[in-house]
Design a protein around this motif. Sequence first.
Motif: not given
Length: 196
Positions: A29, A32, A34-35, A37, A52, A147, A154
């Motif tokens: 996390a 990689c 983030t949403q 970014q 995602y 991502y 996850h």
Amino acid sequence: MAANRKASAQSRKSQKPAANRPVSFEQAALLCPTQGQAERVAERFGLAVPDYQAIRELHARAIHDMADGLAGALNDKATQMHFQRIVGSLVSSAVGAGRFYSEKVSEARAAAARAADGGEEPGAPVGFESRALRVAEFAADMAMQAYALLAAAHGAVEAFKEITGDDWVAYQAHDDAQGALQQRSLKTQLSAFDAN
């Protein structure tokens, strides 16, 4: 001369990262995007942001399906160890992708700085304004891949918790001394079967 070769070989070994160093979802996390970014990179470079939620749910479902397929064949401990390893491979993939993405971002920044300073760029790739732009576009592609792999990891980590009731941690093999002790104990137990 031979001593120098041996010393340099040992120093190279000590510089290499440990192959069995445990990984964690938290590492993935951090490495990689983030949403937010991922969305900014995608908008800037005209890329599609991976879904995602869909990737996460698909991988969670796949882990659950595997667990259903093994129901009754493995005891609780064997189930936990098996899925520690499977989830570990997905988390390791996300960590690796995150590291690669981070390297490419650094390369893109360095190339952009060289271009801004008037550094020479011999023969920019066909279809690109500059080598710096090509490096930045490659880093953007790697952002989307990292991502997506984070989403897969996850989902797998969540499914592990649902299946085993425990938080996922990387599987750690026993050290050599403990493994040798267990081997001797196993041989002793097996010889008891042979004696009957």
